[in-house]
Design a protein around this motif. Structure first.
Motif, PDB file in Angstrom:
ATOM      1  N   GLN A  61       0.830  -1.203   0.000  1.00 53.41           N
ATOM      2  CA  GLN A  61       0.000   0.000   0.000  1.00 53.41           C
ATOM      3  C   GLN A  61       0.869   1.259   0.000  1.00 53.41           C
ATOM      4  O   GLN A  61       0.589   2.220  -0.725  1.00 53.41           O
ATOM      5  CB  GLN A  61      -0.920   0.008   1.225  1.00 53.41           C
ATOM      6  N   LEU A  62       1.938   1.259   0.788  1.00 48.34           N
ATOM      7  CA  LEU A  62       2.824   2.425   0.873  1.00 48.34           C
ATOM      8  C   LEU A  62       3.623   2.614  -0.416  1.00 48.34           C
ATOM      9  O   LEU A  62       3.969   3.742  -0.768  1.00 48.34           O
ATOM     10  CB  LEU A  62       3.755   2.277   2.074  1.00 48.34           C
ATOM     11  N   LEU A  63       3.911   1.530  -1.111  1.00 48.39           N
ATOM     12  CA  LEU A  63       4.542   1.638  -2.433  1.00 48.39           C
ATOM     13  C   LEU A  63       3.595   2.338  -3.404  1.00 48.39           C
ATOM     14  O   LEU A  63       4.014   3.215  -4.175  1.00 48.39           O
ATOM     15  CB  LEU A  63       4.900   0.247  -2.969  1.00 48.39           C
ATOM     16  N   ALA A  64       2.324   1.954  -3.369  1.00 50.85           N
ATOM     17  CA  ALA A  64       1.330   2.562  -4.257  1.00 50.85           C
ATOM     18  C   ALA A  64       1.134   4.037  -3.946  1.00 50.85           C
ATOM     19  O   ALA A  64       0.885   4.843  -4.845  1.00 50.85           O
ATOM     20  CB  ALA A  64       0.001   1.811  -4.133  1.00 50.85           C
ATOM     21  N   GLU A  65       1.266   4.408  -2.667  1.00 52.61           N
ATOM     22  CA  GLU A  65       1.080   5.801  -2.262  1.00 52.61           C
ATOM     23  C   GLU A  65       2.329   6.641  -2.476  1.00 52.61           C
ATOM     24  O   GLU A  65       2.280   7.867  -2.358  1.00 52.61           O
ATOM     25  CB  GLU A  65       0.668   5.858  -0.784  1.00 52.61           C
ATOM     26  N   GLY A  66       3.467   5.985  -2.756  1.00 53.93           N
ATOM     27  CA  GLY A  66       4.685   6.725  -3.052  1.00 53.93           C
ATOM     28  C   GLY A  66       5.593   6.985  -1.873  1.00 53.93           C
ATOM     29  O   GLY A  66       6.629   7.628  -2.019  1.00 53.93           O
ATOM     30  N   LEU A  67       5.227   6.482  -0.680  1.00 55.69           N
ATOM     31  CA  LEU A  67       6.083   6.694   0.484  1.00 55.69           C
ATOM     32  C   LEU A  67       7.283   5.748   0.482  1.00 55.69           C
ATOM     33  O   LEU A  67       8.303   6.030   1.098  1.00 55.69           O
ATOM     34  CB  LEU A  67       5.285   6.497   1.773  1.00 55.69           C
ATOM     35  N   LEU A  68       7.131   4.617  -0.186  1.00 50.62           N
ATOM     36  CA  LEU A  68       8.222   3.658  -0.335  1.00 50.62           C
ATOM     37  C   LEU A  68       8.475   3.441  -1.821  1.00 50.62           C
ATOM     38  O   LEU A  68       7.612   3.701  -2.655  1.00 50.62           O
ATOM     39  CB  LEU A  68       7.870   2.323   0.328  1.00 50.62           C
ATOM     40  N   GLU A  69       9.663   2.950  -2.157  1.00 47.80           N
ATOM     41  CA  GLU A  69       9.988   2.655  -3.544  1.00 47.80           C
ATOM     42  C   GLU A  69      10.975   1.497  -3.606  1.00 47.80           C
ATOM     43  O   GLU A  69      11.632   1.160  -2.610  1.00 47.80           O
ATOM     44  CB  GLU A  69      10.572   3.892  -4.242  1.00 47.80           C
TER      45      GLU A  69
END
Length: 255
Positions: A61-69
């Motif tokens: 979910q955080l990857l989709a939101e851009g907080l993680l990559e």
């Protein structure tokens, strides 16, 4: 007489995933997980007291939101914002918040909401008085935390009054991403605090007056000023990082 069931119902998977999501998000927002940091699913699962599954779901979910990559090596890292990314995020925030404040000004606000917004403005005045009495040049960590809370609350309340939950969600995510870099900054100086207080006060007055065009323009100017500050900070940080890298190379060559 039948015995009452004492079966223990385990915590739902959705609840554990939510706690995993909030745990990682909190670590990013607080600076515990800095930009570029490699995530350890095992360490996070141990801290949460769960298996790796909810951690992986939260990471997705955080990857989709851009907080993680994804890192070049294949791991998961905290997003390192580029200058362009910061500019893009502020432009998104401006578009959404300006629309929201225009709707609020058009519809008008209740006296109770006006009081809540004025209460948040008063917190900035308290901080200004504390700076003056202490003789300090800028807000300390505790004061900066109080300011950030009141600033976020002021903007969030205006968006809530526009009655658009999706805008609020996107803006909150956008501001969190901006803070990934912003946590490296020092506290606001007195002149910065005075400017923000003046902007907020003028925006609120335009909303109270139901002056839609003025409310939109004032909020756009306010966000653009914040964006320019953050971009200047990024440029300074980038220059200092480059100089530090050159110094390290020079030191190695002299060995």
């Amino acid at each position: 007489m039948p015995r009452r069931s004492t079966t223990h119902h385990p915590e739902s998977s959705n609840s554990v995933r939510r706690r995993a999501y909030l745990l990682i998000q909190r670590k990013i927002a607080s600076g515990e997980l800095k930009a570029g940091t490699l995530l350890s699913e095992l360490a996070l699962a141990t801290e949460l007291g769960s298996s790796r599954t909810p951690i992986r779901e939260a990471v997705g979910q955080l990857l989709a939101e851009g907080l993680l990559e994804l890192s070049p090596g294949g791991g998961i890292i905290v997003t390192q914002l580029t200058r362009q990314a910061i500019q893009d995020l502020y432009e998104l925030r401006e578009a959404l918040e300006v629309f929201a404040v225009g709707r609020v000004a058009q519809n008008g606000i209740r006296s109770s909401d006006r009081e809540r917004l004025n209460h948040l403005l008063a917190e900035t005045q308290v901080l200004l008085k504390e700076l003056k009495s202490s003789g300090a040049q800028e807000l300390n960590a505790g004061q900066m935390k109080r300011f950030t809370l009141s600033d976020l609350s002021f903007h969030a309340l205006l968006i809530r009054l526009a009655a658009n939950a999706r805008i609020l969600k996107v803006v909150n995510e956008t501001r969190l991403m901006i803070r990934i870099f912003g946590i490296q900054r020092s506290g606001h100086k007195r002149e910065e605090l005075e400017r923000i207080h003046r902007h907020h006060k003028d925006i609120l007055q335009a909303v109270i007056d139901q002056d839609v065009d003025r409310a939109r323009k004032l909020l756009a100017d306010h966000i653009q000023a914040s964006a320019n500050e953050r971009l200047d900070e990024f440029d300074l940080w980038e220059r200092e990082s480059q100089l530090a890298g050159l110094d390290a190379i020079e030191a190695l060559q002299l060995q």
